[in-house]
Design an enzyme around this catalytic site. Structure first.
Site, mmCIF file in Angstrom:
data_model
loop_
_atom_site.group_PDB
_atom_site.id
_atom_site.type_symbol
_atom_site.label_atom_id
_atom_site.label_comp_id
_atom_site.label_asym_id
_atom_site.label_seq_id
_atom_site.Cartn_x
_atom_site.Cartn_y
_atom_site.Cartn_z
ATOM 1 N N HIS A 110 0.859 -0.950 -0.270
ATOM 2 C CA HIS A 110 0.674 -0.303 0.127
ATOM 3 C C HIS A 110 0.693 1.573 0.411
ATOM 4 C CE1 HIS A 110 -4.410 1.138 0.667
ATOM 5 N NE2 HIS A 110 -4.178 1.604 -0.138
ATOM 6 N N ASP A 137 -10.379 -0.625 3.387
ATOM 7 C CA ASP A 137 -9.058 -1.637 3.762
ATOM 8 C C ASP A 137 -9.214 -1.987 5.608
ATOM 9 O OD1 ASP A 137 -6.266 -1.566 4.893
ATOM 10 O OD2 ASP A 137 -5.298 -0.051 3.770
ATOM 11 N N HIS A 139 -6.926 -1.369 7.493
ATOM 12 C CA HIS A 139 -6.585 -1.024 8.532
ATOM 13 C C HIS A 139 -6.370 0.799 8.454
ATOM 14 C CE1 HIS A 139 -4.233 -5.238 7.398
ATOM 15 N NE2 HIS A 139 -4.634 -4.723 8.927
ATOM 16 N N ASP A 141 -3.652 2.409 8.656
ATOM 17 C CA ASP A 141 -2.654 2.827 7.154
ATOM 18 C C ASP A 141 -1.540 4.647 7.726
ATOM 19 O OD1 ASP A 141 -2.431 -0.191 6.092
ATOM 20 O OD2 ASP A 141 -3.234 1.064 4.413
ATOM 21 N N HIS A 154 4.453 -0.156 4.738
ATOM 22 C CA HIS A 154 2.986 0.139 4.243
ATOM 23 C C HIS A 154 2.163 0.659 5.233
ATOM 24 C CE1 HIS A 154 1.834 -4.005 5.384
ATOM 25 N NE2 HIS A 154 2.141 -4.201 6.028
ATOM 26 N N ASP A 241 -7.718 -1.405 -1.266
ATOM 27 C CA ASP A 241 -7.088 -2.788 -0.047
ATOM 28 C C ASP A 241 -7.332 -4.068 -0.078
ATOM 29 O OD1 ASP A 241 -5.116 -4.577 1.431
ATOM 30 O OD2 ASP A 241 -4.250 -2.419 2.292
ATOM 31 N N ASP A 243 -6.989 -6.069 1.277
ATOM 32 C CA ASP A 243 -7.434 -6.892 2.808
ATOM 33 C C ASP A 243 -8.152 -6.302 3.380
ATOM 34 O OD1 ASP A 243 -6.732 -4.599 4.377
ATOM 35 O OD2 ASP A 243 -4.419 -5.442 4.504
ATOM 36 N N GLU A 286 -2.063 -4.657 -2.170
ATOM 37 C CA GLU A 286 -1.531 -5.889 -1.780
ATOM 38 C C GLU A 286 -2.715 -7.041 -1.439
ATOM 39 O OE1 GLU A 286 0.047 -6.035 1.392
ATOM 40 O OE2 GLU A 286 0.088 -3.452 1.439
HETATM 41 MN MN LIG Z 1 -3.487 -0.833 3.816
#
Ligand SMILES: [Mn+2]
Length: 314
Positions: A110, A137, A139, A141, A154, A241, A243, A286
């Site tokens: 990322h 995302d 997360h 980040d 990232h 992202d 994820d 990712e």
């Molecule tokens: Mn991310």
């Protein structure tokens, strides 16, 4: 250029340039450098063209590999190399927009987003316009070299974009922040480090967590997010992202976390983005083929891109 839509899409045909950034220096689990290849193999270009878009592939931005380089500062590993790649990438994104094309960026980890958003923001800054950012995302980040438990860059690109550092990444094109906090919206987060919570408050960005999606539904959350990112801006960049999606449907990602968006929620979010017609640029990051199952996470990445670019069920 025609503004009519084909019977199969909800948006008018776009000129698109695909840019691969096979960067995996931003994280410790290797393999996301193969992400751009996996997404291409899953048929991105042909399937976008089948929707009526005109697509060209600019190939990959050159990236250092870990075996050739020293980690450097343990609080922000490979920051020098990542900054060099993001700076080159930002120039390419800027040129793509100058050529009247919509960038689709394929990561890589990322940290590539620090370059993408710099390029998009610079293009509109030259026209005295601002951009919004939709950051989808698991997360947030938004770590800095001082707060990051791992030193993996990232986990820092949103902090860089918002001007909280690391300065090398924050200052691409010599201005910061790249996006006003009111126009920066996180969607679907569910795994946030302690100090990141403080950074989120300090940066003043807008946040919709997975709980918001659970309680209010995808449609209500996306409508709010797009309104915030779009208010007073030329439009917004969408940084996806993979994820964010539940590992059940997207197992091949850099950092899997349980409790993500379902297959249909993810498509609905992309379909709503297409309906609004204000996305300036798009990126998928990712994707990690090393831990994927028969490339199905990359296939899903392509499907979601098609939805974001106007593919309709009926
Ligand atoms: Mn991310």
């Amino acid at each position: 250029m025609t503004t009519t839509t084909t019977p199969f899409t909800s948006i008018s045909p776009r000129k698109i340039r695909v840019i691969g950034v096979p960067l995996d220096l931003g994280q410790s689990r290797r393999g996301v450098d193969m992400g751009p290849s996996a997404v291409r193999v899953a048929g991105l270009e042909a399937r976008l063209e089948a929707l009526g878009h005109v697509v060209e592939d600019a190939g990959n931005v050159s990236v250092a590999i870990a075996e050739q380089k020293k980690e450097g500062d343990p609080r922000a590993k490979y920051l020098k190399e990542i900054t060099a790649t993001c700076t080159k990438h930002a120039e390419l994104v800027l040129k793509t927009l100058e050529a009247g094309k919509v960038p689709i960026v394929l990561g890589g980890d990322h940290s590539v987003a620090a370059g993408t958003v710099a390029g998009v923001a610079e293009f509109y800054r030259r026209q005295e316009q601002k951009i919004g950012l939709i950051w989808i995302d698991a997360h947030s980040d938004i770590n800095t070299p001082d707060s990051s438990p791992s030193g993996n860059v990232h986990g820092m690109p949103l902090a860089a974009i918002m001007g909280l550092g690391p300065p090398e990444l924050s200052n691409i094109f010599n201005f910061s922040p790249k996006v006003n906090p009111d126009n920066c919206v996180l969607v679907g987060v569910r795994d946030i480090d302690g100090i990141e919570k403080e950074h989120i408050r300090r940066a003043g960005v807008e946040v919709f967590t997975m709980r918001d999606i659970d309680e209010r539904g995808m449609r209500a959350v996306m409508e709010d997010a797009l309104r915030m990112a779009g208010r007073g801006t030329a439009g917004y960049h969408v940084s996806l992202d993979m994820d964010w999606i539940d590992p059940e449907d997207a197992p091949g990602v850099g950092t899997p976390v349980r409790g993500g968006a379902t297959y249909r929620e993810a498509h609905l979010a992309m379909e709503i983005i297409a309906d609004h017609g204000r996305m300036l640029s798009f990126e998928i990051v990712e994707v990690n083929p090393v831990i994927d199952e028969h490339n199905r996470t990359a296939v899903l990445a392509v499907e979601l891109t098609l939805s974001a670019f106007g593919k309709k069920i009926l």
